[in-house]
Design a protein around this motif. Structure first.
Motif, PDB file in Angstrom:
ATOM      1  N   ALA A 255       1.004  -1.147   0.180  1.00 31.16           N
ATOM      2  CA  ALA A 255      -0.087  -0.017  -0.142  1.00 31.16           C
ATOM      3  C   ALA A 255       0.884   1.067   0.064  1.00 31.16           C
ATOM      4  O   ALA A 255       2.067   1.286   0.471  1.00 31.16           O
ATOM      5  N   PRO A 256       0.484   2.446  -0.710  1.00 32.76           N
ATOM      6  CA  PRO A 256       1.628   3.497  -0.590  1.00 32.76           C
ATOM      7  C   PRO A 256       1.463   4.303   0.741  1.00 32.76           C
ATOM      8  O   PRO A 256       0.324   4.410   1.284  1.00 32.76           O
ATOM      9  N   ASN A 257       2.513   4.926   0.858  1.00 34.83           N
ATOM     10  CA  ASN A 257       2.312   5.893   1.910  1.00 34.83           C
ATOM     11  C   ASN A 257       1.304   6.899   2.004  1.00 34.83           C
ATOM     12  O   ASN A 257       0.655   7.643   3.136  1.00 34.83           O
ATOM     13  N   SER A 258       0.653   7.235   0.792  1.00 36.14           N
ATOM     14  CA  SER A 258      -0.283   8.187   0.520  1.00 36.14           C
ATOM     15  C   SER A 258      -1.641   7.836   1.301  1.00 36.14           C
ATOM     16  O   SER A 258      -2.452   8.815   1.599  1.00 36.14           O
ATOM     17  N   VAL A 259      -1.578   6.697   1.631  1.00 33.51           N
ATOM     18  CA  VAL A 259      -2.861   6.425   2.321  1.00 33.51           C
ATOM     19  C   VAL A 259      -3.165   7.080   3.642  1.00 33.51           C
ATOM     20  O   VAL A 259      -4.178   7.246   4.219  1.00 33.51           O
ATOM     21  N   ILE A 260      -1.948   7.535   4.487  1.00 30.44           N
ATOM     22  CA  ILE A 260      -2.298   8.170   5.530  1.00 30.44           C
ATOM     23  C   ILE A 260      -2.886   9.573   5.205  1.00 30.44           C
ATOM     24  O   ILE A 260      -3.560   9.919   6.358  1.00 30.44           O
ATOM     25  N   ASN A 261      -2.933  10.101   4.191  1.00 34.05           N
ATOM     26  CA  ASN A 261      -3.409  11.486   3.965  1.00 34.05           C
ATOM     27  C   ASN A 261      -4.732  11.264   2.855  1.00 34.05           C
ATOM     28  O   ASN A 261      -5.477  12.226   2.842  1.00 34.05           O
ATOM     29  N   ASN A 262      -4.895   9.876   2.469  1.00 31.98           N
ATOM     30  CA  ASN A 262      -5.997   9.780   1.528  1.00 31.98           C
ATOM     31  C   ASN A 262      -7.248   9.965   2.111  1.00 31.98           C
ATOM     32  O   ASN A 262      -7.890   9.526   3.124  1.00 31.98           O
ATOM     33  N   THR A 263      -8.131  10.667   1.417  1.00 34.45           N
ATOM     34  CA  THR A 263      -9.466  10.555   1.597  1.00 34.45           C
ATOM     35  C   THR A 263     -10.244   9.470   1.057  1.00 34.45           C
ATOM     36  O   THR A 263      -9.492   8.945   0.042  1.00 34.45           O
ATOM     37  N   GLN A 264     -11.381   9.400   1.010  1.00 35.09           N
ATOM     38  CA  GLN A 264     -11.918   8.160   0.298  1.00 35.09           C
ATOM     39  C   GLN A 264     -11.928   8.674  -1.307  1.00 35.09           C
ATOM     40  O   GLN A 264     -11.717   7.929  -2.291  1.00 35.09           O
ATOM     41  N   THR A 265     -12.011   9.989  -1.594  1.00 33.92           N
ATOM     42  CA  THR A 265     -11.865  10.435  -2.877  1.00 33.92           C
ATOM     43  C   THR A 265     -10.651  10.319  -3.475  1.00 33.92           C
ATOM     44  O   THR A 265     -10.569   9.699  -4.624  1.00 33.92           O
ATOM     45  N   THR A 266      -9.667  10.841  -2.979  1.00 40.65           N
ATOM     46  CA  THR A 266      -8.321  10.676  -3.257  1.00 40.65           C
ATOM     47  C   THR A 266      -7.709   9.153  -3.360  1.00 40.65           C
ATOM     48  O   THR A 266      -7.012   8.740  -4.281  1.00 40.65           O
ATOM     49  N   SER A 267      -8.199   8.415  -2.773  1.00 46.04           N
ATOM     50  CA  SER A 267      -7.805   6.853  -2.884  1.00 46.04           C
ATOM     51  C   SER A 267      -8.585   6.457  -3.838  1.00 46.04           C
ATOM     52  O   SER A 267      -7.800   5.565  -4.836  1.00 46.04           O
ATOM     53  N   TRP A 268      -9.738   6.994  -4.208  1.00 46.41           N
ATOM     54  CA  TRP A 268     -10.234   6.359  -5.658  1.00 46.41           C
ATOM     55  C   TRP A 268      -9.559   7.077  -6.740  1.00 46.41           C
ATOM     56  O   TRP A 268      -9.423   6.207  -7.676  1.00 46.41           O
ATOM     57  N   GLN A 269      -9.213   8.118  -6.544  1.00 44.85           N
ATOM     58  CA  GLN A 269      -8.541   8.489  -7.880  1.00 44.85           C
ATOM     59  C   GLN A 269      -7.189   7.929  -8.225  1.00 44.85           C
ATOM     60  O   GLN A 269      -6.533   7.502  -9.410  1.00 44.85           O
ATOM     61  N   GLU A 270      -6.592   7.250  -6.842  1.00 45.96           N
ATOM     62  CA  GLU A 270      -5.261   6.366  -7.304  1.00 45.96           C
ATOM     63  C   GLU A 270      -5.543   5.182  -7.975  1.00 45.96           C
ATOM     64  O   GLU A 270      -5.115   4.838  -8.835  1.00 45.96           O
ATOM     65  N   PHE A 271      -6.823   4.725  -7.756  1.00 47.59           N
ATOM     66  CA  PHE A 271      -7.251   3.274  -8.315  1.00 47.59           C
ATOM     67  C   PHE A 271      -7.812   3.691  -9.495  1.00 47.59           C
ATOM     68  O   PHE A 271      -7.483   2.603 -10.582  1.00 47.59           O
ATOM     69  N   ALA A 272      -8.460   4.639  -9.711  1.00 45.04           N
ATOM     70  CA  ALA A 272      -8.679   4.885 -11.024  1.00 45.04           C
ATOM     71  C   ALA A 272      -7.623   5.169 -12.039  1.00 45.04           C
ATOM     72  O   ALA A 272      -7.831   5.186 -13.427  1.00 45.04           O
TER      73      ALA A 272
END
Length: 418
Positions: free
Chosen positions: A242-259
């Motif tokens: 999992a990326p370190n970005s998950v620490i600050n990810n909202t559900q929206t930004t997390s989805w943008q990563e998946f997209a």
């Protein structure tokens, strides 16, 4: 200060500022107060859906319910957190709306403040509602509204990424097999899983399926099961799954990563189905697995339709008609379709599945889901959730071990909920 009913107290400033929500919405469309006149043919409805304008299916449904009840609807939409504050303030002023639609974790706050009537008082039938959903709005054996629908979390997966890694999605049944799949994906040069671990209620919301899936209980944040769940997430970061970005990810930004198409898995909700269709790659969905298999209980999202306490009790009969129009078996399908929710009753869920069999995984997830304020936690939940997301942040950042982070969380929660 006493408000509305003898024996019920107004909560203090800390609860006035409470905002427990699984997601974020846009700004309020209006700040109009409720209409308290008993003889008025205009009935006020406050909801947390500012994303829906007057031309939407949702607003058209509200208007139809008003017409059927012989009244006009004055609808005001607020951001979820703003709605909680406005509802408490309006109740203090004796000017509550006739119908109030609020995020399910907020129900206990408003109920304890004496803002809401019970379904028993208004003779609203909730017998067909799934017990796990009505539990989110039940305090002391009394329910303070009717669930309008539910959403929850599951795992989206990218079929192409898994194929390239030689992973059969059918093999992913528990934590060990999911972690093995992430290892295979990384070995194939792809990215593993993204989720939201941000230090807000969104972070707790996304962590709870793993927490509950371990067998942990929110009343004991430092149990061995709880530590195992946080160790899982922490290990995924250490291993690069999992990326370190998950620490600050909202559900929206997390989805943008998946997209972007580079990730094998993303933990997200029913509300991303439309975006999944637009992503440009083949995707699938599986329930979040429990530690030893089965479907983990994910937290329920979604709102309750409630009737606030009114000075003019003669308004209740019409308010009841409006609530029934939005939630009875006959009309619930239209409501959940307008809001993109899973229905709160088996009968309407079956109708949804007949129309769209791809909803099966979401219906199963909702059936296994659990309210955040269930187990009679009520207004204790926010005082537990914040230490929990703080612990998640501490462990993911590496500043504390999962055990130490959760031990501190339990101490804080225990002191706050005495």
């Amino acid at each position: 200060m006493t408000l509305l009913r003898t024996g019920r107290r107004v909560l203090g400033a800390a609860l006035i500022s409470l905002a427990v929500t699984a997601g974020t919405t846009a700004c309020s469309s209006s700040d109009a107060p409720g209409d308290g006149s008993s003889g008025s043919s205009s009935y006020t409805v406050w909801d947390p859906y500012p994303q829906y304008d007057d031309g939407s299916a949702w607003v058209q449904l509200l208007s139809k319910c008003g017409t059927d009840a012989g009244v006009s609807i004055k609808r005001t939409a607020y951001d979820t957190s703003d709605l909680t504050n406005k509802a408490l303030l309006a109740a203090q002023q004796g000017n509550s709306p006739d119908v109030l639609i609020v995020d399910n974790p907020v129900v206990s706050t408003l109920a304890e403040a004496g803002v809401l009537t019970t379904t028993q008082e208004n003779k609203l039938d909730v017998s067909a509602i799934s017990p796990n959903l009505i539990a989110a709005g039940t305090i002391g054996g009394k329910s303070y509204g009717v669930p309008i629908g539910a959403n929850t979390l599951a795992l989206y997966y990218n079929k192409a990424v898994l194929r390239a890694a030689g992973v059969d999605i059918g093999s992913v049944k528990d934590w060990a097999s999911l972690t093995a799949a992430l290892g295979a994906v990384k070995a194939a040069g792809k990215k593993g899983i993204t989720f939201s671990g941000i230090g807000t209620e969104e972070g707790s919301f996304q962590f709870l399926p793993w927490f509950w899936g371990s067998g942990a209980d929110l009343r004991k944040l430092d149990s061995p099961e709880a530590v195992a769940s946080l160790q899982l997430w922490t290990d995924w970061l250490k291993q690069g799954y999992a990326p370190n970005s998950v620490i600050n990810n909202t559900q929206t930004t997390s989805w943008q990563e998946f997209a972007t198409g580079g990730y094998a898995f993303a933990e997200n909700g029913t509300w991303q189905l439309g975006n999944a269709e637009k992503a440009g790659f083949e995707y699938g969905i599986i329930p979040i697995p429990g530690r030893d298999g089965g479907t983990a209980a994910a937290p329920t999202g979604g709102e309750f339709v409630s009737i606030p306490v009114q000075k003019e009790t003669g308004r209740y009969d019409t308010s009841k008609k409006l609530v029934q129009c939005l939630t009875n078996t006959e009309n619930s399908y239209a409501t959940v379709s307008a809001l993109n929710y899973v229905a709160p009753t088996s009968a309407v869920q079956d109708k949804q599945l007949a129309a769209n069999p791809e909803l099966k995984v979401w219906v199963e997830a909702v059936k296994a889901a659990k309210g955040r304020t269930s187990d009679e936690l009520g207004t204790k939940y926010p005082k537990i959730s914040e230490p929990l997301w703080t612990a998640v942040q501490g462990a993911l950042s590496g500043s504390k071990s999962p055990a130490d982070a959760l031990a501190a969380a339990q101490a804080t929660a225990a002191a706050a909920t005495k």
